[in-house]
Write a protein that holds these residues in place. Structure first.
Motif, PDB file in Angstrom:
ATOM      1  N   SER A  49      31.654  46.257  33.060  1.00 14.11           N
ATOM      2  CA  SER A  49      32.678  46.131  33.794  1.00 14.11           C
ATOM      3  C   SER A  49      33.890  45.323  33.228  1.00 14.11           C
ATOM      4  O   SER A  49      34.977  45.602  33.873  1.00 14.11           O
ATOM      5  CB  SER A  49      32.158  45.274  35.135  1.00 14.11           C
ATOM      6  N   SER A  50      33.595  44.541  32.130  1.00  9.70           N
ATOM      7  CA  SER A  50      34.683  44.050  31.472  1.00  9.70           C
ATOM      8  C   SER A  50      35.749  45.042  30.914  1.00  9.70           C
ATOM      9  O   SER A  50      36.843  44.397  31.017  1.00  9.70           O
ATOM     10  CB  SER A  50      33.832  43.392  29.954  1.00  9.70           C
ATOM     11  N   ASP A  75      34.975  43.193  43.006  1.00 14.08           N
ATOM     12  CA  ASP A  75      34.027  42.924  41.720  1.00 14.08           C
ATOM     13  C   ASP A  75      32.667  43.107  42.342  1.00 14.08           C
ATOM     14  O   ASP A  75      32.153  41.997  42.783  1.00 14.08           O
ATOM     15  CB  ASP A  75      34.368  41.997  40.791  1.00 14.08           C
ATOM     16  N   TYR A 115      27.161  42.433  40.906  1.00 11.44           N
ATOM     17  CA  TYR A 115      25.754  41.774  41.495  1.00 11.44           C
ATOM     18  C   TYR A 115      25.356  42.733  42.666  1.00 11.44           C
ATOM     19  O   TYR A 115      24.286  42.266  43.238  1.00 11.44           O
ATOM     20  CB  TYR A 115      26.111  40.476  41.760  1.00 11.44           C
ATOM     21  N   SER A 164      28.860  47.833  37.489  1.00  9.67           N
ATOM     22  CA  SER A 164      28.196  47.916  36.164  1.00  9.67           C
ATOM     23  C   SER A 164      26.817  48.044  36.202  1.00  9.67           C
ATOM     24  O   SER A 164      26.051  47.921  37.271  1.00  9.67           O
ATOM     25  CB  SER A 164      28.500  46.427  35.504  1.00  9.67           C
ATOM     26  N   SER A 193      25.041  46.483  34.310  1.00  9.27           N
ATOM     27  CA  SER A 193      24.606  45.300  33.373  1.00  9.27           C
ATOM     28  C   SER A 193      23.472  44.540  34.180  1.00  9.27           C
ATOM     29  O   SER A 193      22.497  44.240  33.737  1.00  9.27           O
ATOM     30  CB  SER A 193      25.658  44.298  33.001  1.00  9.27           C
TER      31      SER A 193
END
Ligand SMILES: Cc1ncc(COP(=O)(O)O)c(C=O)c1O
Length: 400
Positions: free
Chosen positions: A114-115, A218, A221, A245, A247
């Motif tokens: 996502s960065s 965002d 999570y 993401s 992640s």
């Protein structure tokens, strides 16, 4: 013969050696905690790692097997800048399956975590000097990436009264003082672990859009929601940008792969940026990511572990002497108020690490104003470690 300090050659060399002003952004303090923890471990100590925001588990076996097969197959070339079409389609399907929202695969852009999504979307939507609202406390790179791009991060203070999220009133208040171009929210959030209720998210999206403020959500999570189901801004407006993401829920931090759902009108701009800045996202990671969707049972098992950790901490910490923390809604963070013990959370975290061998991140990383009174504890580790952490924190606080 050596040159005098003021010689033109030395001045020119100093200019060449200097970094740009826009690169003058704050480091991530959590990295210092990690280094200190590594030194304790090198000397034989057993540190409980609650400083790092990443799953202890590996990527699901479906993802690892797909990557292995792709490696055996041979060539790993570039992909199209927007991502492998079958992965984009699979991500779009995820919105139907998870939230009952139809998303056109043409709006999905695969990113390097996502960065890089933040970088691409900020570049595509904002000009230098534009003001973008973010919650305080919040994830530090929001501020730092915006600053590096010449935009102005506008911190909106959140507190218990607002349930630690940006309210429509606070957004409009900041906009009236000086116009905003964008607002970025996260739910579940880092470092707070709090979530926006569906109604609160919908009201904020609508308020922002009516005021001409672009909305960025965002949702990294998502999947790790315990208090109530997380809702996506994609269900509220096709003009909102969603950042996500592999992640966190998918346990793939090091694979560096994520995605965005963009407003249709911005896809081409993001494609041009990605073509030039990254060419494409690592191919092996994209292949693994697509297969990760088939590893739901493994990821759910990991999530159950976090749920257990959450109970261990929310019941254990008050008994250990740490009773005040924000609502522990989602992600894997507990944001504890340590004001009764210290005015310097960085020094407190250092002592907790040195004396109790529990690594935690001081709130100053996330909140330049009130962070000296907070500590972020990540509960992405194993339940046994969490029990041990509660015991050590209790001993540490009793010792004073
Ligand atoms: C809120 C939030 N957004 C984005 C990121 C970036 O994650 P990645 O680039 O691995 O997708 C993180 C990482 O910790 C995070 O906490």
């Amino acid at each position: 013969m050596s040159a005098s300090p003021s010689s033109p050659r030395i001045e020119a060399a100093a200019r060449l050696a200097g970094a740009s002003r826009r690169s003058e952004i704050a480091p991530f303090i959590v990295m210092d905690v990690m280094e200190r923890a590594a030194r304790i471990e090198a000397a034989g100590g057993h540190v409980i790692h609650m400083e790092v925001g990443q799953p202890a588990a590996s990527a699901p076996s479906t993802a690892r097997e797909a990557a292995r097969r792709a490696l055996d197959h041979g060539r790993i070339g570039y992909t199209s800048a927007l991502g492998i079409p079958s992965l984009r389609a699979r991500i779009a399907r995820h919105y139907g399956e998870t939230y009952g929202v139809e998303v056109d695969p043409a709006r999905v852009v695969v990113t390097t975590g996502s960065s890089s999504g933040f970088l691409l979307t900020f570049l595509a939507q904002f000009e230098p000097g534009d003001r973008v609202a973010i919650a305080n406390p919040g994830y530090p790179p929001y501020r730092h990436i915006l600053t590096a791009l010449g935009c102005e991060p506008v911190l909106i203070e959140t507190d218990a009264a607002s349930r630690w999220v940006i309210t429509p009133e606070a957004l409009l208040d900041a906009h009236r003082r000086k116009p905003l171009k964008g607002v970025l929210v996260a739910s579940p959030a880092n470092p707070t672990g709090t979530m926006m209720r569906p109604q609160a998210l919908a009201e904020l999206v609508r308020t922002a859009e009516s005021a001409g403020i672009r909305f960025i959500s965002d949702e990294i999570y998502h999947g790790l929601d315990y208090a109530f189901p997380a809702s996506t801004a994609a269900a509220i407006s096709p003009e909102a940008t969603i950042i996500h993401s592999f992640s966190k829920y998918f346990c793939m931090t090091g694979w560096r792969v994520g995605w965005m759902v963009m407003p249709q009108t911005l896809v081409r701009a993001v494609e041009r940026l990605q073509q030039n800045l990254m060419i494409s996202v690592p191919t092996l990671s994209q292949i693994a990511a697509e297969a990760a969707f088939d590893g739901a049972s493994e990821m759910e098992a990991v999530k159950h572990g976090y749920e257990e950790n959450r109970i261990i901490l929310t019941t254990g910490l008050p008994a250990a002497g740490l009773p005040e923390f924000l609502p522990v809604d989602g992600a894997f963070y507990l944001y504890a108020d340590v004001a009764r013990f210290t005015d310097d959370s960085a020094a407190f975290a250092r002592r907790l690490l040195d004396e109790a061998h529990v690594a935690a991140t001081p709130g100053v990383d996330f909140d330049p104003h009130r962070g000296h009174h907070y500590l972020r504890l990540s509960y992405a580790g194993a339940p046994d470690e969490m029990r041990e952490a509660v015991r050590r924190i209790g001993d540490f606080l009793r010792k004073g």
